[in-house]
Structure formats: C-alpha cells, structure tokens
Design a protein around this motif. Structure first.
Motif, PDB file in Angstrom:
ATOM      1  N   ASP A 134     -16.806 -43.055 -10.518  1.00 38.51           N
ATOM      2  CA  ASP A 134     -17.092 -42.145 -11.635  1.00 38.51           C
ATOM      3  C   ASP A 134     -16.797 -42.736 -13.013  1.00 38.51           C
ATOM      4  O   ASP A 134     -16.625 -42.003 -13.983  1.00 38.51           O
ATOM      5  N   ARG A 136     -18.590 -35.661   0.329  1.00 41.50           N
ATOM      6  CA  ARG A 136     -18.798 -35.479  -1.116  1.00 41.50           C
ATOM      7  C   ARG A 136     -20.150 -34.845  -1.442  1.00 41.50           C
ATOM      8  O   ARG A 136     -20.254 -34.049  -2.376  1.00 41.50           O
ATOM      9  N   SER A 183     -19.013 -36.964  -7.683  1.00 41.75           N
ATOM     10  CA  SER A 183     -17.714 -36.372  -8.036  1.00 41.75           C
ATOM     11  C   SER A 183     -17.887 -35.326  -9.136  1.00 41.75           C
ATOM     12  O   SER A 183     -18.953 -35.206  -9.750  1.00 41.75           O
ATOM     13  N   ARG A 184     -16.812 -34.603  -9.371  1.00 40.92           N
ATOM     14  CA  ARG A 184     -16.852 -33.599 -10.433  1.00 40.92           C
ATOM     15  C   ARG A 184     -17.170 -34.233 -11.777  1.00 40.92           C
ATOM     16  O   ARG A 184     -17.768 -33.596 -12.642  1.00 40.92           O
ATOM     17  N   ARG A 238     -20.047 -31.101  -0.444  1.00 42.21           N
ATOM     18  CA  ARG A 238     -19.194 -30.426  -1.431  1.00 42.21           C
ATOM     19  C   ARG A 238     -19.906 -30.301  -2.778  1.00 42.21           C
ATOM     20  O   ARG A 238     -19.776 -29.282  -3.472  1.00 42.21           O
ATOM     21  N   PHE A 268     -13.942 -29.560 -17.454  1.00 42.97           N
ATOM     22  CA  PHE A 268     -12.911 -29.325 -16.442  1.00 42.97           C
ATOM     23  C   PHE A 268     -12.109 -28.068 -16.794  1.00 42.97           C
ATOM     24  O   PHE A 268     -11.787 -27.275 -15.919  1.00 42.97           O
ATOM     25  N   HIS A 283     -11.960 -44.620 -17.495  1.00 41.20           N
ATOM     26  CA  HIS A 283     -13.251 -44.274 -16.884  1.00 41.20           C
ATOM     27  C   HIS A 283     -14.437 -44.651 -17.767  1.00 41.20           C
ATOM     28  O   HIS A 283     -15.498 -44.994 -17.252  1.00 41.20           O
ATOM     29  N   HIS A 310     -12.858 -44.554  -6.747  1.00 38.24           N
ATOM     30  CA  HIS A 310     -12.536 -43.469  -5.819  1.00 38.24           C
ATOM     31  C   HIS A 310     -13.241 -43.654  -4.474  1.00 38.24           C
ATOM     32  O   HIS A 310     -14.478 -43.587  -4.404  1.00 38.24           O
TER      33      HIS A 310
HETATM   34  P1  AMP Z   1     -13.355 -35.316  -7.554  1.00 37.00           P
HETATM   35  O1  AMP Z   1     -12.814 -36.521  -6.808  1.00 37.00           O
HETATM   36  O2  AMP Z   1     -14.819 -35.134  -7.363  1.00 37.00           O
HETATM   37  O3  AMP Z   1     -12.576 -34.066  -7.272  1.00 37.00           O
HETATM   38  O4  AMP Z   1     -13.203 -35.618  -9.102  1.00 37.00           O
HETATM   39  C1  AMP Z   1     -11.954 -36.009  -9.598  1.00 37.00           C
HETATM   40  C2  AMP Z   1     -12.151 -36.738 -10.912  1.00 37.00           C
HETATM   41  O5  AMP Z   1     -12.391 -35.812 -11.945  1.00 37.00           O
HETATM   42  C3  AMP Z   1     -10.907 -37.485 -11.339  1.00 37.00           C
HETATM   43  O6  AMP Z   1     -10.875 -38.754 -10.762  1.00 37.00           O
HETATM   44  C4  AMP Z   1     -11.065 -37.574 -12.827  1.00 37.00           C
HETATM   45  O7  AMP Z   1     -11.885 -38.673 -13.158  1.00 37.00           O
HETATM   46  C5  AMP Z   1     -11.833 -36.319 -13.158  1.00 37.00           C
HETATM   47  N1  AMP Z   1     -10.968 -35.258 -13.716  1.00 37.00           N
HETATM   48  C6  AMP Z   1     -10.152 -34.420 -13.045  1.00 37.00           C
HETATM   49  N2  AMP Z   1      -9.534 -33.569 -13.887  1.00 37.00           N
HETATM   50  C7  AMP Z   1      -9.978 -33.892 -15.133  1.00 37.00           C
HETATM   51  C8  AMP Z   1      -9.736 -33.385 -16.456  1.00 37.00           C
HETATM   52  N3  AMP Z   1      -8.915 -32.364 -16.652  1.00 37.00           N
HETATM   53  N4  AMP Z   1     -10.384 -33.971 -17.494  1.00 37.00           N
HETATM   54  C9  AMP Z   1     -11.226 -34.993 -17.301  1.00 37.00           C
HETATM   55  N5  AMP Z   1     -11.499 -35.514 -16.082  1.00 37.00           N
HETATM   56  C10 AMP Z   1     -10.878 -34.973 -15.017  1.00 37.00           C
END
Ligand code: AMP
Ligand code: MN
Ligand code: MN
Ligand code: MN
Length: 280
Positions: free
Chosen positions: A13, A98, A132-133, A101, A153, A249, A38
C-alpha cells in the motif's frame, strides 16, 4: 549509521515503486533500509537490485497482519528469505481473504451511498491480493469524500467507523514461526497503535517472546514521545531488541519521511545486532 527498518512500496500500500523507494532512502541519508510490505514480498527483488548500485545496505522484510485477542496487530520480519516455503505459503494464506474483505468494505460504503468502490480501489493496487484499506482511502480522497487519507480513516475506514471490516490475519505464533523458519527476526510493529494498557502490552510482549519474537519498534512515525519512552522501557524490561522505522508509505501522505526519525536511545540493544547485514 542511519537505519530505517520499516516502509512500504507499491507492492503493497505504498505509492513508490521499490527502486524509487530505495533511491529516496539513499537521498535522505539512510545507510540500511528494510522494505516491509504488508503480507507480500514481491517488491524485495527490485529493491535489492536498486540497492546494489548504491552505498545502501538492503534488508529483506515483510509486515505480517496478525489477529491477536480479536484485534489486528502487525509483526515485522527482518532479514527474511522470501523463497522460504513456510513463509511464502503463510503469507499467501493471509493475503487470501483481502479480496473478499474488500467486497465487504465496498458493501458497507455502498450503504452510505458510495458506489463502485471495490473496482476503483482495486485499480490502485498492483496485485489484487494486496487490496487494503489504504487503496480504498485513496479512491475516496480522489472522489472528494474526504480531504486526505488520514481523514478517510477517521470518517469511514478506521476501527469503529461505518466502513470498517477487519481483515483476518495469522495467529501470533504462526507469524513468528514463519519469520523464524525463513531465517528472519520478528519485531512487534508500532506497539503504541494498539490502544493497549501497559498491562496488555506486557501480556503481548511476553507471549511474543515465548513464541520466539526478538524485537519491538520503539521509534516509528505514529509513536508519541511518551510512547517511545514507554516501549523503550518495556524493551529493557523484557529483554527485547529495539527497532526503528518510518513506516513510510507515500511522499504525499506520510508525515515522517524515509530516514527522518531520531536515532534509537543508545542504551537499547539495537535489532541490527541480530541481523546479518551484507557489507558492499
Ligand atoms: P488493512 O491491512 O487493509 O487493514 O490496512 C491497514 C493500513 O491502513 C495500514 O497499514 C496503514 O497503512 C493504513 N492506516 C491504518 N490506519 C490509518 C490511519 N489512521 N491513517 C492513515 N492510514 C492508516
Ligand atoms: Mn500500510
Ligand atoms: Mn503496520
Ligand atoms: Mn507498516
């Protein structure tokens, strides 16, 4: 020597290609860099090749998503062999969920009137299995739903927000075992982010150490000065080595650039004493 032992490329990401990330780290004065995408090691070969042309030592790494006590935590592996079959199969199993999800996240966002985010988020990935998110967040920013990734987020994708769907990670003992099997050392990533009390942090650290974990990130972009002091103290108390990494990132998104953290407190045992760092 300047160490940065945690960052992300476009293989997961991050937004920079692995070679661009290595060149930026070198420009910022980093002497030893670990790429820790990741649940994936696809960026390591390109990063290592770019580092071979520079006076920069490269450490192969990964950041594994783990579900511990019902919540997601991250375990970094440093000095891993990405060809190791146990590690590769383990990471594949974590990546597996992933995409499904991602569909659930899109369904939650659709309930809020945000349509089509699954396909749009996928378009931000290099490999759909790394969805990812963060990829959703970039899409939502582009569409004007929030000012920046952090705000997405805060409003939609963080824990407890309407678009939040957890990703099922590995168990703690498996993640550490895969890292161990591949010759790497396991490190608890950004412990200050988990909202643990001092007591819970102690429980996690003891369990981690009992399954073979070796280190804890003391310095990382998301830690406050108080958190850095607390985890420095816990690394001394529990005899874990200390690590440091920017968790960079993207130039447009990350507050702390590659190599921009202060050095580790000098009385801590640095994690690199446990790594074989190839001099070239
Ligand atoms: P996931 O693995 O899909 O749940 O995504 C997690 C990723 O989201 C993390 O590795 C961060 O890069 C990003 N992330 C999580 N919380 C935040 C936040 N509050 N602000 C910015 N990026 C975030
Ligand atoms: Mn990330
Ligand atoms: Mn992380
Ligand atoms: Mn990270």
């Amino acid at each position: 020597m300047k160490f940065d032992l945690h960052c992300h490329s476009s293989a997961s990401d991050g937004t920079l290609a692995p070679a661009e990330l290595v060149r930026r780290a070198h420009k910022n004065g980093v002497d030893v860099l670990a790429l820790t995408d990741h649940d994936v090691t696809d960026g390591l070969a390109e990063a290592a090749a770019a580092a071979a042309d520079l006076p920069l030592r490269f450490v192969s790494g990964v950041e594994i998503s783990v579900t511990w006590c019902g919540k997601t935590i991250h375990i970094v592996g440093l000095g891993i062999d990405s060809e190791n079959l146990a590690l590769a199969a383990g990471l594949a199993s974590v990546r597996d969920s992933r995409v499904s999800r991602g569909r659930l996240i899109a369904a939650e966002l659709a309930k809020l009137g945000i349509e089509g985010s699954f396909e749009a988020a996928l378009a931000y990935t290099r490999n759909p299995q790394t969805l990812s998110r963060t990829h959703f967040a970039r899409h939502l920013v582009e569409k004007g739903y929030a000012r920046d990734v952090r705000s997405v987020f805060h409003q939609y994708l963080g824990e407890g927000k309407p678009g939040y769907v957890p990703h099922q990670g590995a168990t703690l003992d498996k993640a550490v075992a895969w890292i161990d099997a591949s010759g790497g050392v396991a490190v608890i990533a950004h412990p200050g982010r988990y909202g643990h009390s001092r007591n819970q942090a102690g429980v996690l650290i003891r369990e981690f150490r009992d399954c073979g974990g070796k280190g804890i990130e003391v310095l990382t972009a998301s830690h406050t000065a108080d958190q850095a002091r607390l985890y420095a103290e816990l690394s001394r108390k529990y005899g874990l080595a200390a690590s440091c990494g920017s968790d960079f990132h993207s130039p447009g998104e990350s507050r702390v650039d590659l190599g921009a953290l202060a050095p580790l407190p000098s009385d801590l045992k640095p994690i690199w004493e446990l790594l074989e760092i190839d001099p070239h």
